[in-house]
Every structure is written in structure tokens, then in C-alpha cells.
Design an enzyme around this catalytic site. Structure first.
Site, short mmCIF file in Angstrom:
data_model
loop_
_atom_site.label_atom_id
_atom_site.label_comp_id
_atom_site.label_asym_id
_atom_site.label_seq_id
_atom_site.Cartn_x
_atom_site.Cartn_y
_atom_site.Cartn_z
N TYR A 19 -12.55 26.27 17.41
CA TYR A 19 -11.88 26.41 17.56
C TYR A 19 -11.81 28.06 18.38
O TYR A 19 -10.88 28.36 19.47
CB TYR A 19 -11.64 27.78 16.31
CG TYR A 19 -11.21 27.03 15.66
CD1 TYR A 19 -10.77 25.96 14.73
CD2 TYR A 19 -10.00 27.37 14.57
CE1 TYR A 19 -10.32 24.63 13.77
CE2 TYR A 19 -9.32 27.67 13.07
CZ TYR A 19 -9.43 26.00 12.65
OH TYR A 19 -8.48 25.32 12.34
N ASP B 249 -11.87 23.42 7.88
CA ASP B 249 -10.45 23.92 7.32
C ASP B 249 -9.71 22.69 6.61
O ASP B 249 -9.31 22.99 5.89
CB ASP B 249 -9.73 23.95 8.82
CG ASP B 249 -8.55 24.38 8.96
OD1 ASP B 249 -7.58 24.96 8.30
OD2 ASP B 249 -7.84 23.17 9.21
C1 IPM Z 1 -6.88 28.52 7.86
C2 IPM Z 1 -5.64 28.23 8.63
C3 IPM Z 1 -5.49 28.92 9.80
C4 IPM Z 1 -6.79 27.87 10.13
C5 IPM Z 1 -4.70 29.07 10.78
C6 IPM Z 1 -3.59 29.15 10.37
C7 IPM Z 1 -4.88 29.35 12.14
O1 IPM Z 1 -5.30 27.23 8.51
O2 IPM Z 1 -6.86 29.52 7.62
O3 IPM Z 1 -7.61 27.75 6.84
O4 IPM Z 1 -6.65 26.61 10.74
O5 IPM Z 1 -8.33 28.98 10.26
MG MG Z 2 -6.31 25.89 6.90
#
Ligand code: IPM
Ligand code: MG
Length: 359
Positions: free
Chosen positions: A141, A248
Site C-alpha cells: 500500500y 484487506d
Molecule cells: C479497508 C478499505 C480500505 C483499504 C480502502 C477504502 C482504502 O478497503 O479499510 O479495508 O484498502 O484499506
Molecule cells: Mg478493505
């Protein structure tokens, strides 16, 4: 001293579900004489529309001063065509990384009243209670370099970097082991060590940290197998610890085991347990504004805030008990509705929790 909570409703259903969580918090804090003040702020698309950025200076200052943050959700079709650097999601990622909220706790608990709401057979999911500990401020990320470049032959090439340092792995591993010590003392570390060097290091470091926790049983699993095991036999897990992206994905899967993604809260903690609390679901633009979203994940996130940042265990337990009572009484938003239950709106569910708290 009065505690300060920054409330960031965000986009889509965010404002609707946050309103219910704040309603519940207002009742519990008044009832138990907890000195807390709430201050609204802007994040995501809502912030972009006013300031041209999803994480404006004003919000940065607010969250830095706050003792805790309660967030709804960010994103929506309105902002999808913006440059990735100013999309709503960047606001959320900026908040997580600015505050160093590296430990993301995502408990997947199946309320017995919702066994019928899960798409899995009751015997597979009944009694489910697992905790996903997701690393939140590193990995692919945030890794550099990243972007889209043009190759010599004129073709475009997209690239991202999966990177973890030993210290990043070590601290999330410690979080996972310490959480497991308060649960059933099992940690399953999820990686792809058969293919990715970065996660081979992950496995080594987690193993090394595990030696300081002889009372906790450590196992390792490749992420593809973990995804399968989560739907095959989810009750084998107690605590799962994993990287940002794997966490995620696996947490959305775990959410469905509980009947609905509208049931899963989360806590994102820094090294001192300052935290940001949000439901794991997104902004659900398809149902925004209709008053039908399930506010329970957000209400349960508020309960996690009382527990983890403020050590107000009794207040947290009272909210959880109120959720049980409301479900016992048959109140269901559309996502968890089943025949014979009492279908309610977002606000009616909030009212049901408040009534249960007062009752
Ligand atoms: C989560 C969401 C987020 C992520 C997005 C909205 C950036 O999917 O909190 O799981 O990918 O972390
Ligand atoms: Mg998510």
C-alpha cells in the site's frame, strides 16, 4: 481530563452510520459520566469537495490533537475519475500513516442471532470468534517506487513495491501475540513465503518474535490456503496476523462469515493505543442516502474505542450487550434481515441500541 474525539463521517453511507454511533456514544458517556467531546471533521470526497484534497491541513491538525478518531467511510463514483493522488481513499491512507496506526484489529464475531444470515452453513460458522490483525501502514500500500511508466517501446507499465522492514514486522507480530494471550493463545501468520522474498522475511521475523511468547501456539499459512480455510473451517483460527494487502482481502472474507460486512468493526492503533475506529466496510454509494445501511459495525467500532483507547471496559461491554439485546428483540437492517424478523432503518437500529442501553 476531557477526552477529545474527532468524528470523520466521510462519504456515502458514512454520515448515516456515524450519526447512530455518535447517538449511542452520547447516551453511554452521559450515563456513565465519561468526559468526552466530539468534534466533526472532513475526510475523503467530502474534504476534496471543500478543500481540493481528501486529507486537508485542518483535518490533520484535528486528528493529531484528538485522543481518538471515529470514521465512517470514504469514496464513491463521484471521485473515481480524479487523479489517484487526491482520491478519497488517499485521505484514509494518509490518516493511517500520519498517525502511525500500524496495528489494525478486525474481529469477526458471529452473533448467534445471525447464524441464518451467513451464506455459510450454521455448523461451519456458529460460535465463530476470530481476530484478524492486519499491518496497516506498510507493505504494498505504501511501498516505493510505485506508479505507471512508459517503456521504450511505448507500452505503459504499472508497478508497485511490496516492502517490509524487520522492525515493521516485529511490532505487528508483538501486537498479534499480545492479543492472542488475552484470547485462545493461537496465532496463525499468513504469508506467501513460497513465492515472495518479502514475506519469507515476514515468516522468519514472526517466528523469532514468537519465541518470546511460549504460551502462544504459532502456525504459518500461505494466503491462498488461508482464504480457502476461512470459508472451509473458519473456527480453526483464533488470531490471524498478516500484511496490509492480505489483511484487506481476508477481512472482507471473514466479514461475510458473520452474516454481513455491515457487522465488522475495526480499531487501528499506534504504539500508545491512540486509535482510529471505523467499520471495515466501504461507503456503499449504491445505498447511500436511503437510511437502510447497517450501523452496527460503526457502533461496535465506537465500543472498541472505549475499550482500547480509553480502557472503559464496562462502557464497551454495555454497548456490546445492547447490540445483543437489539438482535434478540428481532431488529434487523436489510443486510441481515431474515423472515419473521423486524426490518428497521439505520436510525431505528440506532434507537434500538439506545433503548437497550437505557433499558
Ligand atoms: C479497508 C478499505 C480500505 C483499504 C480502502 C477504502 C482504502 O478497503 O479499510 O479495508 O484498502 O484499506
Ligand atoms: Mg478493505
Amino acid at each position: 481530563m476531557t477526552k477529545k474525539i474527532t468524528v470523520l463521517p466521510g462519504d456515502g453511507i458514512g454520515p448515516e452510520i456515524i450519526a447512530e454511533a455518535v447517538k449511542v456514544l452520547a447516551v453511554i458517556t452521559a450515563d456513565m459520566n465519561l468526559a468526552m467531546v466530539f468534534e466533526d471533521g472532513l475526510i475523503g470526497g467530502a474534504a476534496y469537495d471543500v478543500f481540493g484534497t481528501p486529507f486537508p491541513e485542518q483535518t490533520i491538525a484535528q486528528v493529531q490533537e484528538a485522543d481518538a478518531i471515529l470514521l465512517g467511510a470514504v469514496g464513491g463514483p463521484k471521485w473515481e475519475s480524479l487523479d489517484i493522488s487526491v482520491r478519497p481513499e488517499k485521505g484514509l491512507l494518509g490518516l493511517r500513516s500520519t498517525l502511525g496506526l500500524f496495528a489494525n484489529l478486525r474481529p469477526a464475531v458471529l452473533y448467534p442471532q445471525l447464524e441464518q444470515a451467513s451464506t455459510l452453513k450454521p455448523e461451519v460458522v456458529s460460535g465463530l470468534d476470530l481476530m484478524i490483525v492486519r499491518e496497516l501502514t506498510g507493505g504494498i500500500y505504501f511501498g516505493q517506487p510505485r506508479g505507471v511508466r512508459v517503456l521504450e517501446n511505448g507500452e505503459k507499465q504499472g508497478f508497485n513495491t511490496l516492502v517490509y522492514s524487520e522492525s515493521e514486522i516485529r511490532r505487528i507480530a508483538h501486537s498479534a501475540f499480545q492479543i492472542a494471550q488475552k484470547r485462545n493463545r493461537k496465532v496463525c501468520s499468513v504469508d506467501k513465503a513460497n513465492v515472495l522474498e518479502c514475506t519469507e522475511l515476514w515468516r522468519q521475523v514472526v517466528t523469532e518474535v514468537g519465541k518470546s511468547y511460549p504460551d502462544v501456539a504459532l502456525s504459518h499459512m500461505y494466503v491462498d490456503n488461508a482464504a480457502m480455510q476461512l470459508v472451509r473451517a473458519p473456527k480453526q483460527f483464533d488470531v490471524m496476523v498478516t500484511s496490509n494487502m492480505f489483511g484487506d482481502i481476508l477481512s472482507d472474507t471473514a466479514a461475510m462469515l458473520t452474516g454481513s460486512i455491515g457487522m465488522l468493526p475495526s480499531a487501528s492503533l499506534d504504539a500508545n493505543n491512540k486509535g482510529m475506529y471505523e467499520p471495515i466496510h466501504g461507503s456503499a454509494p449504491d445505498i447511500a442516502g436511503q437510511g437502510i445501511a447497517n450501523p452496527l459495525a460503526t457502533i461496535l467500532s465506537a465500543s472498541m474505542m472505549l475499550r482500547y483507547t480509553f480502557n472503559e471496559t464496562e462502557a464497551a461491554e454495555r454497548i456490546e450487550a445492547a447490540v445483543h439485546s437489539a438482535l434478540d428483540a428481532g431488529f434487523r437492517t436489510a443486510d441481515i434481515y431474515s423472515e419473521g424478523m423486524h426490518k428497521v432503518s439505520t436510525a431505528q437500529m440506532g434507537d434500538a441500541i439506545v433503548a437497550a442501553l437505557k433499558g
